[in-house]
Motif scaffolding. Structure first.
Motif, PDB file in Angstrom:
ATOM      1  N   ASP A  36      50.028  45.961  35.305  1.00  0.00           N
ATOM      2  CA  ASP A  36      48.851  46.187  36.159  1.00  0.00           C
ATOM      3  C   ASP A  36      49.315  46.832  37.463  1.00  0.00           C
ATOM      4  OD1 ASP A  36      46.520  46.048  37.699  1.00  0.00           O
ATOM      5  OD2 ASP A  36      46.974  44.000  38.318  1.00  0.00           O
ATOM      6  N   PRO A  44      43.034  43.465  35.892  1.00  0.00           N
ATOM      7  CA  PRO A  44      43.986  42.352  36.002  1.00  0.00           C
ATOM      8  C   PRO A  44      43.536  41.111  35.244  1.00  0.00           C
ATOM      9  CG  PRO A  44      43.666  43.390  38.136  1.00  0.00           C
ATOM     10  CD  PRO A  44      42.632  43.969  37.227  1.00  0.00           C
ATOM     11  N   ASP A  48      45.374  39.185  32.018  1.00  0.00           N
ATOM     12  CA  ASP A  48      45.715  37.762  32.036  1.00  0.00           C
ATOM     13  C   ASP A  48      45.058  37.003  30.886  1.00  0.00           C
ATOM     14  OD1 ASP A  48      47.302  38.059  34.253  1.00  0.00           O
ATOM     15  OD2 ASP A  48      45.724  37.536  35.681  1.00  0.00           O
ATOM     16  N   HIS A  61      51.889  42.097  37.443  1.00  0.00           N
ATOM     17  CA  HIS A  61      50.979  42.593  38.474  1.00  0.00           C
ATOM     18  C   HIS A  61      51.809  43.162  39.623  1.00  0.00           C
ATOM     19  CE1 HIS A  61      47.492  40.802  36.527  1.00  0.00           C
ATOM     20  NE2 HIS A  61      48.137  39.639  36.466  1.00  0.00           N
TER      21      HIS A  61
END
Length: 395
Positions: A36, A44, A48, A61
């Motif tokens: 990400d 995002p 997840d 991330h």
């Protein structure tokens, strides 16, 4: 065995289909690394959610730094022996990874390459390089991998996402790519990687679906793009200069640079001109009335350039796929409109296509429609021939 790296940036509406297509792969021994790159949409959260459901998914991330840096980040995390890249707004067939990995195993190749489907709302196009399916010693194809001799045609397609790489060979290639490159990110990896190989496998299989999103380069021109394109060419020139095959590689890079600037920054060829523009076409007088034929990348680049000049009148813009472009809000009309345009209403008809083979067909069609052959213009022979060297000027 295989690490599939997916850079993700604001592709929330496409991302689930992309991830699902990867998790359904018939080859089970892989990890999926979602990088990400500082997305501001729901990407995002989507990443997840898949990590929670499937142990094969790894999520990173990070702040937004661009595709090149995202790929590096994914590669640094990757545990696989082989690497495959997939863009977050595209998707792949269920057997793509299995097919490419089997080709690597069967042939002992350092690279397995396939084709892709280029898809828009209304059309699907199959894209391959010029080389036919087969096993090649790298030395056999170096002279045509980037340019076959036909303007403009790749020997091996530039798309990194249609290929399976060896991680040990890819590492230095990817890590060394200039982070500032954001046009030609694939080119900066594919061809330097090939230089490190001994053998490559070209497959006629197609399993990658490249999705052209709504919009066009007409409406999203970036004024810094020219400088970034120069960075790409300079980067490749530096690598090719150090190769034992520098002469043939630089010849190909010269041709690639011409094509890149034609389709992205055609104005750069006219910086020293006052009374004429479009020097690759042999020069078009200012105040000329132009009909543009072709609405692809080159056509859009030309249209944007001409519409930005008060001294040029664009009488019409034509393409046989006009309906597709009209849905994108572009002022493109069917070539049949030529029958209604009087010969004296325009001075030149410019073929805005970069494929030499396609141009031959277009010429025939235009002449059959009664277009004055003297008004039809395409790239002049002196521009496309190989000894017209521009690397020093633009790199």
């Amino acid at each position: 065995m295989i690490s599939i790296i997916v850079p993700v940036y604001n592709v929330g509406s496409y991302l689930p289909k992309c991830i699902d297509s990867i998790l359904k792969q018939t080859c089970g021994d892989f990890e999926l690394i979602l990088v990400d790159d500082g997305s501001t949409d729901d990407s995002p959260q989507i990443c997840d959610s898949y990590k929670e459901k499937d142990a094969r998914v790894v999520v990173i991330h990070k702040q937004n730094e661009g595709l090149v840096r995202a790929r590096k980040t994914g590669l640094q995390k990757a545990a696989g022996q082989y690497i495959c890249y997939v863009d977050g707004d595209d998707w792949i067939e269920a057997d793509m990874i299995e097919h490419l990995s089997e080709k690597m195993a069967e042939t002992g190749a350092d690279l397995a390459a396939s084709g892709l489907y280029c898809e828009s709302e209304d059309s699907v196009q199959k894209l391959h390089g010029k080389l036919e399916a087969g096993i090649y010693d790298t030395k056999e194809i170096l002279s045509i991998m980037l340019y076959t001799g036909e303007f403009y045609e790749f020997g091996v397609s530039q798309f990194a996402c249609t290929k399976l790489f060896r991680r040990d060979l890819l590492w230095d290639v990817q890590i060394q790519v200039d982070d500032r490159i954001n046009c030609g990110e694939d080119v900066a990896v594919t061809y330097p990687y090939i230089l490190r190989t001994q053998k490559i496998c070209i497959s006629d299989y197609i399993g990658y679906h490249y999705i052209q999103r709504a919009g066009s380069i007409v409406g999203c021109f970036d004024s810094d793009e020219y400088d970034r394109n120069k960075i790409l060419i300079a980067y490749l020139k530096n690598i090719f200069d150090r190769s034992a095959y520098a002469e043939c590689l630089l010849r190909q890079l010269n041709q690639y640079a011409k094509n890149l600037f034609l389709t992205r920054n055609i104005a750069c060829f006219d910086v020293l001109q006052k009374d004429e523009i479009l020097m690759p076409y042999g020069g078009i007088p200012v105040n000329a009335r132009i009909i543009l034929y072709g609405a692809g990348k080159m056509g859009q680049s030309l249209y944007r350039y001409l519409k930005g000049r008060d001294s040029i009148e664009v009488v019409d813009w034509l393409d046989k796929n006009s309906a597709v472009y009209q849905k994108k809000g572009m002022e493109v009309h069917c070539p049949d409109c030529l029958k209604k345009i009087q010969d004296k209403a325009y001075d030149f008809l410019l073929i805005a296509v970069n494929s030499q083979k396609a141009v031959k067909s277009i010429y025939c069609c235009l002449e059959e429609m009664g277009v004055n052959a003297e008004k039809i213009k395409w790239l002049r022979e002196e521009f496309i021939r190989e000894d017209y060297f521009i690397l020093d000027a633009f790199a």
